[in-house]
Design an enzyme around this catalytic site. Structure first.
Site, mmCIF file in Angstrom:
data_model
loop_
_atom_site.group_PDB
_atom_site.id
_atom_site.type_symbol
_atom_site.label_atom_id
_atom_site.label_comp_id
_atom_site.label_asym_id
_atom_site.label_seq_id
_atom_site.Cartn_x
_atom_site.Cartn_y
_atom_site.Cartn_z
ATOM 1 N N ILE A 1 0.852 -1.188 0.000
ATOM 2 C CA ILE A 1 0.000 0.000 0.000
ATOM 3 C C ILE A 1 0.890 1.240 0.000
ATOM 4 O O ILE A 1 1.643 1.475 0.948
ATOM 5 C CB ILE A 1 -0.946 0.004 1.210
ATOM 6 C CG1 ILE A 1 -1.861 -1.228 1.155
ATOM 7 C CG2 ILE A 1 -1.778 1.286 1.236
ATOM 8 C CD1 ILE A 1 -2.823 -1.336 2.311
ATOM 9 N N ALA B 1 -1.588 4.688 -4.312
ATOM 10 C CA ALA B 1 -2.324 3.500 -4.756
ATOM 11 C C ALA B 1 -1.762 2.273 -4.055
ATOM 12 O O ALA B 1 -0.800 2.358 -3.287
ATOM 13 C CB ALA B 1 -2.224 3.334 -6.267
ATOM 14 N N ALA B 2 -2.395 1.135 -4.323
ATOM 15 C CA ALA B 2 -1.926 -0.140 -3.773
ATOM 16 C C ALA B 2 -1.634 -1.108 -4.905
ATOM 17 O O ALA B 2 -2.300 -1.084 -5.946
ATOM 18 C CB ALA B 2 -2.974 -0.735 -2.834
ATOM 19 N N LYS B 3 -0.616 -1.929 -4.693
ATOM 20 C CA LYS B 3 -0.331 -3.036 -5.601
ATOM 21 C C LYS B 3 -0.526 -4.329 -4.837
ATOM 22 O O LYS B 3 -0.072 -4.462 -3.693
ATOM 23 C CB LYS B 3 1.103 -2.958 -6.127
ATOM 24 C CG LYS B 3 1.364 -1.828 -7.090
ATOM 25 C CD LYS B 3 2.801 -1.866 -7.575
ATOM 26 C CE LYS B 3 3.098 -0.717 -8.525
ATOM 27 N NZ LYS B 3 4.519 -0.725 -8.968
ATOM 28 N N ASN C 1 8.496 1.008 4.530
ATOM 29 C CA ASN C 1 8.522 -0.411 4.143
ATOM 30 C C ASN C 1 8.936 -0.612 2.695
ATOM 31 O O ASN C 1 9.594 -1.599 2.352
ATOM 32 C CB ASN C 1 7.144 -1.034 4.376
ATOM 33 C CG ASN C 1 6.807 -1.183 5.837
ATOM 34 O OD1 ASN C 1 7.687 -1.374 6.670
ATOM 35 N ND2 ASN C 1 5.526 -1.103 6.171
ATOM 36 N N ASP C 2 8.533 0.319 1.837
ATOM 37 C CA ASP C 2 8.869 0.193 0.417
ATOM 38 C C ASP C 2 10.366 0.339 0.180
ATOM 39 O O ASP C 2 10.948 -0.368 -0.652
ATOM 40 C CB ASP C 2 8.085 1.213 -0.407
ATOM 41 C CG ASP C 2 8.228 2.647 0.107
ATOM 42 O OD1 ASP C 2 8.670 2.844 1.255
ATOM 43 O OD2 ASP C 2 7.876 3.580 -0.651
ATOM 44 N N ASP D 1 14.008 4.702 -6.376
ATOM 45 C CA ASP D 1 12.568 4.474 -6.498
ATOM 46 C C ASP D 1 11.908 5.797 -6.854
ATOM 47 O O ASP D 1 11.803 6.704 -6.019
ATOM 48 C CB ASP D 1 12.005 3.924 -5.187
ATOM 49 C CG ASP D 1 10.564 3.434 -5.327
ATOM 50 O OD1 ASP D 1 9.863 3.898 -6.243
ATOM 51 O OD2 ASP D 1 10.149 2.586 -4.510
ATOM 52 N N THR E 1 5.945 8.781 -5.752
ATOM 53 C CA THR E 1 5.451 10.028 -5.174
ATOM 54 C C THR E 1 6.608 10.850 -4.635
ATOM 55 O O THR E 1 6.705 12.058 -4.838
ATOM 56 C CB THR E 1 4.444 9.735 -4.053
ATOM 57 O OG1 THR E 1 3.375 8.934 -4.576
ATOM 58 C CG2 THR E 1 3.873 11.019 -3.487
ATOM 59 N N THR F 1 7.359 29.319 -20.886
ATOM 60 C CA THR F 1 7.310 29.015 -19.455
ATOM 61 C C THR F 1 6.952 27.555 -19.208
ATOM 62 O O THR F 1 7.530 26.895 -18.331
ATOM 63 C CB THR F 1 6.299 29.940 -18.745
ATOM 64 O OG1 THR F 1 6.721 31.296 -18.913
ATOM 65 C CG2 THR F 1 6.225 29.625 -17.260
#
Length: 243
Positions: free
Chosen positions: A7, A11-13, A94-95, A116, A119, A171
């Site tokens: 999670i 989003a979640a995988k 955790n990721d 990684d 986000t 710009t």
């Protein structure tokens, strides 16, 4: 078979592994795992692991508690197959931990930098002695675009889709190139800096934005968007006798 639930911030995988082989990956909201009913109908699962970088919702908690097999909830106390030298393991995502464990399984006894690009962009290093030495956290692509818009009076909110030139010609392209090239230069800087001390350094690139930066990095890298899932599966198998 193993059920892997990762999670994230946006989003979640949810993945299915047969021993060490990735079978299928599902994507879901991080507020409710709507793919679970289909998974439970299609696969005979023996055990699972849950890892989250956010506080899980009441709905997700109820879904996990209702599963008919044991679930390992990844925490700082969970045994892992590498040495973790992070000073505050309770604050380590955790990721981040799972990604270096996944990379170490693919190339054991190697010095590895895992980037990684999600986000946030994280840079994590595990050495050839299989010690996680730590890493850094930087704003991700969308966060940088949003910050330029929200913390200025006139800069527009844009994304990576559109004109790309070495120097911006308006710009919009100036913001786009500034953000994307800024991230690329940042990544190259980390790689070059670590290679001074670790000449045989291997580099893994993962995360949702990995493919955006893959071709423009002037380095030999391994791109694996499922690295975190593979690391979580390894942790689950390592703890199999404990759950």
């Amino acid at each position: 078979m193993n059920l892997i639930i990762d999670i994230g911030n946006t989003a979640a995988k949810v993945a299915i592994f047969n021993n060490n082989s990735l079978v299928e990956v599902f994507r879901s909201s991080n507020q409710y795992l709507d793919c679970l009913p289909e998974i439970l109908c299609r696969f005979r699962i023996n055990k699972g692991i849950l890892a989250s970088v956010i506080d899980i919702t009441k709905d997700v908690s109820e879904q996990i508690n209702a599963l008919p097999f044991p679930i390992l909830r990844l925490s700082p106390e969970t045994p892992i197959p590498i040495e973790n030298l992070y000073h505050t393991p309770e604050t380590l995502g955790n990721d981040r931990l799972a990604a270096v464990i996944g990379a170490n399984e693919i190339y054991p006894k190697k010095d590895i930098l895992v980037i990684d690009a999600g986000t946030a962009i994280t840079y994590d290093f595990i050495d050839a002695k299989e010690r996680y030495l730590g890493g850094n956290i930087s704003p991700g692509k969308k966060m940088r675009f949003k910050a330029l818009h929200e913390f200025t009076g006139k800069l527009p909110l844009i994304d990576e889709e559109g004109i790309r030139t070495p120097l911006g010609v308006n710009t919009e392209s100036a913001i786009r190139e500034g953000v994307i090239k800024g991230i690329e230069f940042e990544m190259e800087g980390y790689i070059n800096s670590l290679k001074i001390s670790y000449p045989e350094l291997l580099v893994f690139l993962t995360g949702g934005d990995a493919n955006l930066f893959e071709t423009n990095l002037n380095k030999s890298i391994f791109v694996d968007t499922f690295l975190v899932l593979k690391g979580l599966n390894r942790i689950l198998n390592y703890n199999n006798s404990n759950i």
